[in-house]
Design an enzyme around this catalytic site. Sequence first.
Site, mmCIF file in Angstrom:
data_model
loop_
_atom_site.group_PDB
_atom_site.id
_atom_site.type_symbol
_atom_site.label_atom_id
_atom_site.label_comp_id
_atom_site.label_asym_id
_atom_site.label_seq_id
_atom_site.Cartn_x
_atom_site.Cartn_y
_atom_site.Cartn_z
ATOM 1 C CB CYS A 2 -10.639 2.777 -4.247
ATOM 2 S SG CYS A 2 -11.381 2.556 -5.787
ATOM 3 N NE ARG A 27 -5.860 3.261 -1.309
ATOM 4 C CZ ARG A 27 -4.959 2.298 -1.012
ATOM 5 N NH1 ARG A 27 -3.749 2.180 -0.329
ATOM 6 N NH2 ARG A 27 -5.212 0.856 -1.572
ATOM 7 C CD GLU A 490 10.354 7.078 -13.203
ATOM 8 O OE1 GLU A 490 9.941 7.737 -12.135
ATOM 9 O OE2 GLU A 490 9.868 6.328 -13.988
ATOM 10 C CD GLU A 497 3.742 8.974 -13.198
ATOM 11 O OE1 GLU A 497 3.529 7.932 -13.016
ATOM 12 O OE2 GLU A 497 4.816 9.661 -12.555
#
Length: 617
Positions: A2, A27, A490, A497
């Site tokens: 947010c 964000r 990773e 992602e």
Amino acid sequence: MCGIVGYIGHRDAYPIVIEGFRRLEYRGYDSAGIALFDGTDLKICKTKGKVADLEERSDKEITKTGNVGIGHTRWATHGVPNDVNSHPHLSNSGDLVIIHNGIIENYDSLKQELISRGYTFQSDTDTEVLINLIEDVKKQENVKLGHAVQIALNQVIGAYAIAVFDKNKPEEVVVARLGSPLAIGIGENEDEFFIASDASPFLEYTKNAVYLEDEEMAVIRFHKGIKVRKIKDDSLVPTYVQELQLNLEQIEKGGYEHFMLKEIHEQPKAITDTYRGRLLRNEAIIKMAGVEDNMKKFLNANRIIIVACGTSWHAGLVAEYIFEDLARIPVEVEYASEFRYRNPVITENDVLIAISQSGETADTLAAIKLAKSKGAFVFGVCNVVGSSIARETHAGAYTHAGPEIGVASTKAFTTQITVLTLMALRLARAKGTISSSDFRQHLLELEMIPKKVEKALESDSIIKQIADIYKNSTNCLYLGRGYNFPVALEGALKLKEISYIHAEGYPAAEMKHGPIALIDENMPIVVIATKKGHYEKVVSNIQEIKSRKGKIIGIVTEGDVQVKELADHVIEVPETLESLSPLLTTIPLQLLSYHIAVLLNKNVDQPRNLAKSVTVE
């Protein structure tokens, strides 16, 4: 997670809030909204979707005038992402408006009480409950807005950063925080004020900022300044104005197509900035005030506990190898989200290292508070100066990576490893667990890492070709051993992602304990097979994959011959010490994920459902 942007002053608020939204898009969010007050009317526009959708809608629905404005980009918690649940939210009277980051955990009981008093609700959010609670307190207690906010917040359980405005008191905005960051920018003559989740939205207007601490609120009055108070007891708090060190150039793309690509290429400089002033090779010393001032705590520790989430957790895993190998200190690496709920055994002889890029990760902050309550010494590793973790820990070290805007961390990972390596080397020297010659060799190699990262980045065109071959894969395995097992984790995380391709990282030796069943001619397997460490063992694993027709992408040391003969593709990285190899082997994995995501037309910098700073549970 947010984003809050607000303005009160002499300028038009709308363009300031909208541009601030763009600076906070990293964000993560699923809807956006704005409230403007032009001296007469309170105008609200909000929508599911991106900031561009809000701009398009506001062109049609509102006049964009007004010197007061508050806006919000929402990442859904209570209530699905839609127009109604988007912020800002109005009170039943329509006089009060709020934007809110965080979660009000006891919202349901508060809501039922308010319903019994005659309040109605349009949305499914906890935020609409909070603004009506504030309105109810204001009416029942017959108090000003600031006092009403304070009383209401003493009744809620949860986390928040809020900005509240009353159209009947247009010269002031009330803000407060608990567990979610909030910064207040102060104009040159205190004739304008900016509100934001971090300083980036107001950098072009002022370098002076006040950061609220947990359980603090502020009443911001146009032409009258700021008064900061404790929420619990209403006591005044001295206002500490910080001069910001950021500049606009740091948070712009600088000619790169995406922030992620820019940040991948910034790693040589970021690593240099991280060890600058700390690594003094000619003098054969490492200077880190946070470690030096607390050396006894580290040397007398029974163990080090590392807590982190996501990419920072992977950096912690690399640190486990480094601390145990070089400094001979037992290390446990914990997910902060599990650690805080597990009733862990913590003693006064433990050192807890908390790692977080933003310094605002909610679970990591909770783990810090738990460890402190048990008497442990807590050391923070984070990137953002003045962040909550930097303030909450006993001591710490900044990574000096510069702003990281892309949601998928890149330079955060390598700079965290750099800081943790420096710490391990300093402690090893103090304990006498590393020889003088090995210590000097590590300093020399670490100093050379930025140039070697630059060399690794030169494989970009080869990696792009490999990405094009495997962009339509539905699954991928990443394998590594020793120091490079966390790098495999990773690398898999990066692919998941930003490209949404399922990927898993494993220790290479664990392949035969299950994952080998997945291998066929359609399965790409990325194997980190540098010469230092367990090279022969990894070569054996590659042969096992090859015999099952798996497609092998090998990350190898420059000049490698053996893996090159077996693998379908190889990406070379310069040779270095095994303990420093993660700083190089991660580079091609970042680029591979990036190019696959771009080829699939994914939103690289703002992947779906993800936020840069996870400030709620």
